[in-house]
Write an enzyme that holds these catalytic residues in place. Structure first.
Site, PDB file in Angstrom:
ATOM      1  N   TYR A  11       0.832  -1.218   0.000  1.00 36.96           N
ATOM      2  CA  TYR A  11       0.000   0.000   0.000  1.00 36.96           C
ATOM      3  C   TYR A  11       0.865   1.267   0.000  1.00 36.96           C
ATOM      4  CZ  TYR A  11      -3.419   3.267   2.137  1.00 36.96           C
ATOM      5  OH  TYR A  11      -4.219   4.331   2.449  1.00 36.96           O
ATOM      6  N   ASN A  36       1.146  -9.643   1.384  1.00 39.50           N
ATOM      7  CA  ASN A  36      -0.106  -8.911   1.592  1.00 39.50           C
ATOM      8  C   ASN A  36      -0.331  -7.937   0.428  1.00 39.50           C
ATOM      9  OD1 ASN A  36      -2.424  -8.074   2.944  1.00 39.50           O
ATOM     10  ND2 ASN A  36      -1.325  -6.479   4.086  1.00 39.50           N
ATOM     11  N   ASP A  59      11.541 -12.960  -0.792  1.00 35.72           N
ATOM     12  CA  ASP A  59      11.208 -12.896   0.632  1.00 35.72           C
ATOM     13  C   ASP A  59      12.472 -12.434   1.358  1.00 35.72           C
ATOM     14  OD1 ASP A  59      10.650 -13.297   3.291  1.00 35.72           O
ATOM     15  OD2 ASP A  59       9.645 -15.227   2.967  1.00 35.72           O
ATOM     16  N   LEU A  60      12.385 -11.314   2.021  1.00 36.13           N
ATOM     17  CA  LEU A  60      13.575 -10.751   2.677  1.00 36.13           C
ATOM     18  C   LEU A  60      14.105 -11.623   3.810  1.00 36.13           C
ATOM     19  CD1 LEU A  60      12.462  -7.035   2.936  1.00 36.13           C
ATOM     20  CD2 LEU A  60      14.252  -7.926   1.471  1.00 36.13           C
ATOM     21  N   PHE A  82       9.921  -0.813   3.593  1.00 30.07           N
ATOM     22  CA  PHE A  82       8.509  -0.866   4.002  1.00 30.07           C
ATOM     23  C   PHE A  82       8.109  -2.260   4.460  1.00 30.07           C
ATOM     24  CE2 PHE A  82       8.245   2.515   0.666  1.00 30.07           C
ATOM     25  CZ  PHE A  82       7.663   3.512   1.424  1.00 30.07           C
ATOM     26  N   SER A 126       6.292   3.435  13.309  1.00 33.71           N
ATOM     27  CA  SER A 126       4.864   3.653  13.531  1.00 33.71           C
ATOM     28  C   SER A 126       4.649   4.416  14.820  1.00 33.71           C
ATOM     29  CB  SER A 126       4.210   2.275  13.617  1.00 33.71           C
ATOM     30  OG  SER A 126       3.016   2.335  14.332  1.00 33.71           O
ATOM     31  N   TYR A 151       2.969  -6.027  17.284  1.00 34.30           N
ATOM     32  CA  TYR A 151       3.318  -5.191  16.119  1.00 34.30           C
ATOM     33  C   TYR A 151       4.083  -3.958  16.582  1.00 34.30           C
ATOM     34  CZ  TYR A 151       2.691  -1.425  12.774  1.00 34.30           C
ATOM     35  OH  TYR A 151       2.927  -0.345  11.955  1.00 34.30           O
ATOM     36  N   LYS A 155       8.210  -2.599  16.043  1.00 33.86           N
ATOM     37  CA  LYS A 155       8.658  -1.291  15.545  1.00 33.86           C
ATOM     38  C   LYS A 155       9.597  -0.626  16.560  1.00 33.86           C
ATOM     39  CE  LYS A 155       6.672  -1.522  11.591  1.00 33.86           C
ATOM     40  NZ  LYS A 155       7.468  -1.647  10.361  1.00 33.86           N
ATOM     41  N   PHE A 180       1.529   7.823  11.502  1.00 35.27           N
ATOM     42  CA  PHE A 180       0.309   7.737  12.301  1.00 35.27           C
ATOM     43  C   PHE A 180      -0.649   6.814  11.518  1.00 35.27           C
ATOM     44  CE2 PHE A 180       0.897  10.087  16.227  1.00 35.27           C
ATOM     45  CZ  PHE A 180       2.240  10.344  16.063  1.00 35.27           C
ATOM     46  N   GLY A 299      -5.128  -4.358  22.149  1.00 35.71           N
ATOM     47  CA  GLY A 299      -3.965  -3.723  21.518  1.00 35.71           C
ATOM     48  C   GLY A 299      -4.201  -2.273  21.128  1.00 35.71           C
TER      49      GLY A 299
END
Ligand code: UD1
Length: 338
Positions: A11, A36, A59-60, A82, A126, A151, A155, A180, A299
């Site tokens: 995205y 994704n 795939d990293l 990303f 994030s 998650y 980060k 954000f 969460g």
């Protein structure tokens, strides 16, 4: 300039590629494993920009395969990293999947940065690293609280990894961008978020409910200490986020950064409740949304929005789009892909 983008079919990655193509002469190499996303993103980018994107299905987590891309493309000047899993709720349910993916992919890309001597990296962080905060709007100096989800913790760890890595590699530089809530779609409506699973985030949930793919939207909790009881977030248009990456990388390339690793918030500075987001959508689409109030989601933090002065000062970044632009572009995109 040769720029490697991980998660380029995703995205934010695909919107950033569009901004790069339209505003720079940089050559792009994109990596994605389509966990994704799909390769169709590149076709959409091509339709909008008229340019083909060089891309690899990698795939990293596979260091050998990742190194091969660097071997085939010598002289890369910057990386925008990303690629990561990003759903808060899913990370609570499947924490190890998040630790495995988000930490190992960053580890491998940093190894490659050192091995192939790539001077600059932008890391996707994030606002979730702040956890629940006492003071709003939140500045980059705010101390990081306990992360509310795996998650968010990946980060926090990611930022520390970048920091430690740069202490040991003094010739390299980084900016971590704390997003954000990126929402909306390209202003043409021809590129947007396309999740391979049921959406987790609010805006795709809203648009898919409005178009009839989903039956109804559940608002997660209305008993928070906020003006209408629902959570407050800082929604920011994805193309504004994308544009900030161009500015941030440009700032690194031109060696304008004093620190070896700087951290910058990317938000509009405006806090919006879930109910206000729904109303904005209803206004621009002319549709009334089928929603009801449900339980809180694990969460979630109650309220968070950015102080974005640092992004303005260091990057010269000013967001261009407002909440209605975000909702209208997301709605255009939903109708386009229906
Ligand atoms: C989180 C992170 C953000 C990160 C993003 C990636 C925080 C504060 N923010 O966003 O930094 O980029 O994940 O995915 O942790 N909601 C509903 N019903 C729904 C879906 C969402 O009411 O069906 C509510 C949520 O409770 C939340 C708001 O909408 O209050 C936004 O949720 P979402 O879009 O999932 O993003 P965050 O979890 O805030």
């Amino acid at each position: 300039m040769k720029i490697l983008i991980t998660g380029g079919a995703g995205y934010i990655g695909s919107h950033t590629i569009i901004e790069i193509i339209q505003n720079t002469e940089w050559e792009i190499i994109s990596l994605d494993n389509y966990a994704n996303s799909s390769g169709d993103s590149y076709t959409r980018v091509e339709n909008i920009t008229g340019k083909k994107v060089k891309h690899y299905n990698v795939d990293l987590k596979d260091l050998g395969a990742t190194e091969k891309v660097f071997e085939e493309n010598p002289g890369i000047n910057g990386i925008i990293h990303f690629a990561a899993f990003k759903a808060v709720g899913e990370s609570v349910e499947q924490p190890l999947m998040y630790y495995d993916n988000n930490i190992n992919t960053l580890n491998n890309i940093l190894r490659c940065q050192a091995k192939y001597n790539v001077p600059n990296i932008i890391f996707s962080s994030s606002c979730s690293v702040y956890g629940n905060v006492d003071e709003l709007p939140v500045t980059e100096n705010n101390k990081l609280s306990k992360p509310e989800s795996p998650y968010a913790y990946t980060k926090q760890i990611g930022e520390v990894m970048v920091d430690d890595f740069l202490k040991a590699n003094k010739n390299l530089k980084a900016i971590s961008l704390r997003y954000f809530n990126p929402v909306g779609a390209h202003i043409t409506g021809f590129n947007g978020e396309l999740s391979s699973t049921k959406p987790n985030n609010l805006v795709p949930f809203i648009t898919q409910t409005a178009i009839g793919k989903l039956e109804k939207l559940t608002v997660f909790g209305s008993d928070y200490e906020t003006r209408d009881g629902t959570c407050v977030r800082d929604y920011i248009h994805v193309s504004d986020i994308a544009n900030a990456h161009v500015l941030a990388l440009d700032c690194l390339i031109k060696e304008k950064l004093d620190l070896s690793h700087d951290i910058i918030n990317l938000g509009t500075g405006v806090g919006v409740t879930v109910l206000e987001a729904i109303k904005a959508f209803e206004k621009v689409s002319g549709k009334s949304l089928n929603y009801s109030i449900g339980d809180r989601r694990d969460g979630d933090v109650a309220a968070i929005y950015a102080n974005n002065e640092k992004a303005h000062k260091i990057l010269g970044w000013i967001p261009q789009y407002n909440l209605e632009d975000m909702m209208l572009s997301a709605w255009k995109w939903e109708q386009y892909i229906f």
